[in-house]
Every structure is written in structure tokens, then in C-alpha cells.
Design an enzyme around this catalytic site. Structure first.
Site, PDB file in Angstrom:
ATOM      1  N   SER A   1       0.799  -1.233   0.000  1.00  0.00           N
ATOM      2  CA  SER A   1       0.000   0.000   0.000  1.00  0.00           C
ATOM      3  C   SER A   1       0.828   1.278   0.000  1.00  0.00           C
ATOM      4  O   SER A   1       0.253   2.367  -0.124  1.00  0.00           O
ATOM      5  CB  SER A   1      -0.955   0.009   1.202  1.00  0.00           C
ATOM      6  OG  SER A   1      -2.062  -0.825   0.966  1.00  0.00           O
TER       7      SER A   1
ATOM      8  N   LYS B   1       0.269   3.758  -2.773  1.00  0.00           N
ATOM      9  CA  LYS B   1      -0.777   4.782  -2.712  1.00  0.00           C
ATOM     10  C   LYS B   1      -0.183   6.183  -2.636  1.00  0.00           C
ATOM     11  O   LYS B   1      -0.872   7.172  -2.933  1.00  0.00           O
ATOM     12  CB  LYS B   1      -1.696   4.526  -1.515  1.00  0.00           C
ATOM     13  CG  LYS B   1      -2.587   3.287  -1.659  1.00  0.00           C
ATOM     14  CD  LYS B   1      -3.519   3.150  -0.475  1.00  0.00           C
ATOM     15  CE  LYS B   1      -4.547   2.032  -0.668  1.00  0.00           C
ATOM     16  NZ  LYS B   1      -4.056   0.726  -0.295  1.00  0.00           N
TER      17      LYS B   1
ATOM     18  N   SER C   1      -5.710   3.625   4.404  1.00  0.00           N
ATOM     19  CA  SER C   1      -5.279   2.707   3.359  1.00  0.00           C
ATOM     20  C   SER C   1      -6.431   1.939   2.734  1.00  0.00           C
ATOM     21  O   SER C   1      -6.308   0.759   2.414  1.00  0.00           O
ATOM     22  CB  SER C   1      -4.228   1.722   3.911  1.00  0.00           C
ATOM     23  OG  SER C   1      -3.420   1.221   2.879  1.00  0.00           O
TER      24      SER C   1
END
Length: 440
Positions: free
Chosen positions: A147, A150, A202
Site C-alpha cells: 500500500s 498509494k 489505506s
């Protein structure tokens, strides 16, 4: 007569036992956050434990020079009719300087040994403002970002979307794989709220809602990869907007620091990585389900523990998949310097990722000013869109990290209060149960 008295006593004891059990269950259920980590209502992006011991792999032989380690599951198997992308070319000379072409631990001249307990296979510490790389391990080795990618999605989407536009949640958003913040069909969300869910908690459902506005996953991934090349993050290739593993997914400790530095030019990004908690909207009942009810809003909390625990923390981004393991990027400020730290393929033993990051930050802050093993690009013909005019996160509403640590509100204080309150409640309920039993 004696048998009847015995039966009544036995029944009384049984009722008391059942009541006591129910009381204990109610008391423990009332305080799940005390025993299980984050407070109720908060969203988490990664597991806090691992089932297997982990030792830092050696990287002196450059095992990940061209590609990440082999996957342990089928997440990177191409779709039928598609093939896996070829490995990314290796720049020569290495981006950032010759020293950064090394694969082991790279330290400035005269630096002491790296702190113990760092399980991350690759890591880097760099100066956000000057671009100096202060210390690193396998900085250009290829690993999966999870993640933390991102950060790149935010860098693409924040300038492209109107923050005040209203987006209606869909079932496809709600069905997103992996961590979800709780977007529901029919819910109404501003783009700013979607970025809160993306960066703080997230949410892969938020990533899906954002990528849909950018033309879908394929179009979004293409834009992410174009920006990575513009920034000279040449070890990086996104396969999904959210960071779920996919064919060809790759980044490096160097690239992750570079991407984070670029995202820190965006005031909203700098604000959200520094935000501890916000309220997130709910969504209406499913009209096709007569038993469904409206789903109320709820608070979401930042999942980066370094933000709460480290004096001077600016904020950052966490990540986890089975193939990537723990990934982490965050920044902190001390003595007029702002440093970014990245971790790839780490684990929670012997220290959790944010604790490993804290040790590396302490180590870097203690080095002489000007210590360096390389640089991050500041612009020029190869990176015309890069800017180092970094945004600063908003000031805290609570005492600043430079204030007396004892005066700073802390989650542990809140949890301690909840724990004490829970124990007192359980004791009170047990006393009431005992009185009922005596009466019977």
C-alpha cells in the site's frame, strides 16, 4: 426435603455461574480496543503480528537487482491471454550516484554501525529538503511496495480531481479486495474524504473510487507509471492502484523515498499524513434488503503508529501483503532537518516497522550534518515536472513534539483509562451477580 434444598442450592450456583460468565463476556465485549489494539471504529491497513520468525536476508550478492523476490502465492499470475511484463531496465550509472549502486549496507564515511533489530531487507534514510541520501541498504533493489504505492496514486490523483466533488459509492467500491475503510453503495463522499480514507486508513475501496474517476484501473496505473518515469523512479512499476500485488509490481527503497518527497509537494498530502482522526460518512440501507438499516458514519484513524509515538513525526504510509511483507515510508523533523525513511520487505520481529523506522531516523539525525552517500534528483531536463517546494503539515492542535512529552495526549493514556474503567465495570457487575446469587 434435603434433596429439594440441595437442588435449589445447585440451581442457584448454576444460575450464578451463568450470570458471572455473561457478566465477564459483556465486560470484555464492551472494551474490545483494550485487548485488541486500535480503538473501536478505527480502520487498520496491516496485521500487527506475523506467524513466522524473520531474519534480515543478506543482500550483498544483489539477489533483487532485476526483480522482486519470487512470490509465495498466485497474485502475480497474469490474466488468461496476457503475459508477465519484462523486468525493468537497470539504469547505468545508478540514479542518485555510484555508491547507491551497491546492494549491501551503504553508510557515509565515519558512520557507526546500523542499529540492531532492523528486519527490513531494504531501507533508506534521506533528507526531504536537500535530497541527500544519508544511509541505505540495497537502495535500488526491486521489491513490492504494497500500500505504500498509494503515495504515487495520491501524487497522480490529488492534482487531477476536484476535492469538493461528490462521489456516490458503488458495490464495486465496497467489493474491493484487501483493506477497506467502509465505503457503501449509495454513500456520498467528497474527493477529500476519499483521500482521507486512502492515505490515513489505506482503503482499497477508496483507491477504487478514485481510480474510477481517472478512467479505471488500467488508465490510472498507466498515469502512475508515467509519473514515476518522469521523477526518475526507474525501479518502480505499479500493477494496481491500491498496492495489491500484480504482475510486474515493483519499487525500491530509493524510489519510495523519491515518490514520497514528490507527494510532499502537495499540501493536501502533507496534511493527511499528519492527521490523526477524522469522521467518515456512512451510507444508506440497501433498498433490495428489507432487513437492512442505514449505516451511520464512523471515525477513521491514521494507521501509522510513528505519527503517535515519535517526537517530530510528520507522518507516512504503511503497507502489507503476503508477498511484499511489511512496507513503510514516513518522515520526521528535528533540529531544522526533515528526513524520510523507507522500509521494504520487513517484518514485525524483532521490532514493528514503525519502531525500525524510529531507530533508523534516530541514527540518521545523530550523524554529522552533510553526511551523504548519494542524492535524489532536484529537476532538470530528465525531471522537468519535479518540484522540491515541499509542503509542511499543519500544526498540531495538541502540544507540539518539542513540548514536554509528559504533557502530550497519548493513545496509551486513553487505552489505560478504558482498561481501568473496564475492570471496574466488570467488578461491579460481578458484585451485583454475587448479591443476586445470595438472595436466591
Amino acid at each position: 426435603m434435603s434433596i429439594r434444598r440441595y437442588s435449589r442450592r445447585a440451581m442457584g450456583r448454576r444460575r450464578a455461574t451463568l450470570l458471572t460468565t455473561a457478566v465477564l463476556a459483556a465486560g470484555l465485549t464492551a472494551f474490545p480496543g483494550v485487548a485488541c489494539g486500535p480503538l473501536p471504529g478505527t480502520a487498520h491497513a496491516q496485521p500487527s503480528t506475523t506467524t513466522t520468525p524473520f531474519a534480515t536476508p543478506g543482500t550483498d550478492s544483489c539477489p533483487n537487482k532485476t526483480a522482486p523476490p519470487p512470490p509465495i502465492d498466485t497474485s502475480e499470475v497474469p490474466e488468461p491471454g496476457q503475459t508477465a511484463p519484462a523486468a525493468l531496465p537497470i539504469p547505468d550509472p545508478p540514479i542518485g550516484g555510484t555508491q547507491l549502486g551497491g546492494c549491501g549496507v551503504i553508510l557515509p564515511s565515519g558512520a557507526g554501525p546500523v542499529p540492531e533489530g532492523i528486519s527490513a531487507t531494504a531501507w533508506e534514510v534521506a533528507d526531504l529538503d536537500t535530497g541527500r541520501v544519508i544511509a541505505a541498504k540495497d537502495p535500488h533493489g526491486r521489491y513490492r511496495p504494497a500500500s505504500t504505492i498509494k503515495v504515487l496514486l495520491a501524487a497522480v490523483a490529488i492534482p487531477a480531481l476536484n476535492l469538493d466533488d461528490i462521489v456516490t459509492g458503488t458495490q464495486d467500491d465496497a467489493n474491493a479486495d484487501g483493506t477497506r475503510v467502509g465505503i457503501g453503495p449509495g454513500g456520498r463522499y467528497t474527493n477529500k474524504q476519499l483521500f482521507q480514507a486512502l492515505i490515513m486508513a489505506s482503503g482499497n475501496d477508496a483507491a477504487h473510487a478514485i481510480s474510477t474517476q481517472l478512467g479505471g484501473d488500467d488508465a490510472t496505473v498507466a498515469r502512475m507509471n508515467t509519473l514515476a518515469r518522469q521523477l526518475q523512479a526507474l525501479d518502480t512499476r505499479a500493477a494496481t492502484p491500491s498496492g495489491l500485488d500484480g504482475p510486474g509490481m515493483s519499487t525500491s527503497a530509493y524510489d519510495l523515498a523519491l515518490l514520497f518527497r514528490h507527494s510532499m509537494t502537495l499540501p493536501l498530502f502533507a496534511e493527511l499524513i499528519h492527521t490523526e482522526q477524522v469522521d467518515f460518512p456512512g451510507f444508506p440501507a440497501d433498498p433490495k434488503n428489507p432487513d437492512d438499516k442505514d449505516h451511520p458514519g464512523f471515525p477513521i484513524a491514521n494507521d501509522n503508529h510513528l505519527l503517535y509515538e515519535y517526537d517530530g513525526a510528520i507522518g507516512g504510509k504503511t503497507g502489507y501483503t503476503d508477498d511484499a511483507r511489511q512496507t513503510f515510508v514516513a518522515a520526521a523533523a528535528r533540529n531544522g532537518h526533515r528526513y524520510v525513511v523507507t522500509l521494504l520487505k520487513a517484518d514485525v520481529r524483532p521490532l514493528r516497522p514503525w519502531e525500525q523506522a524510529a531507530k533508523l531516523l534516530d541514527y540518521a539525525f545523530a550523524l554529522p550534518s552533510g553526511a551523504s552517500v548519494g542524492t535524489m534528483p532536484d529537476g532538470g531536463a530528465k525531471s522537468a515536472n519535479f518540484s522540491v517546494a515541499l509542503a509542511s503539515p499543519p500544526a498540531r492542535t495538541d502540544p507540539t513534539p518539542d513540548a514536554d512529552p509528559g504533557s502530550r495526549p497519548d493513545r496509551h493514556d486513553l487505552r489505560l483509562g478504558l482498561m481501568i474503567g473496564g475492570v471496574l465495570l466488570v467488578l461491579a457487575l460481578l458484585l451485583a451477580a454475587r448479591r443476586v446469587s445470595r438472595r436466591r
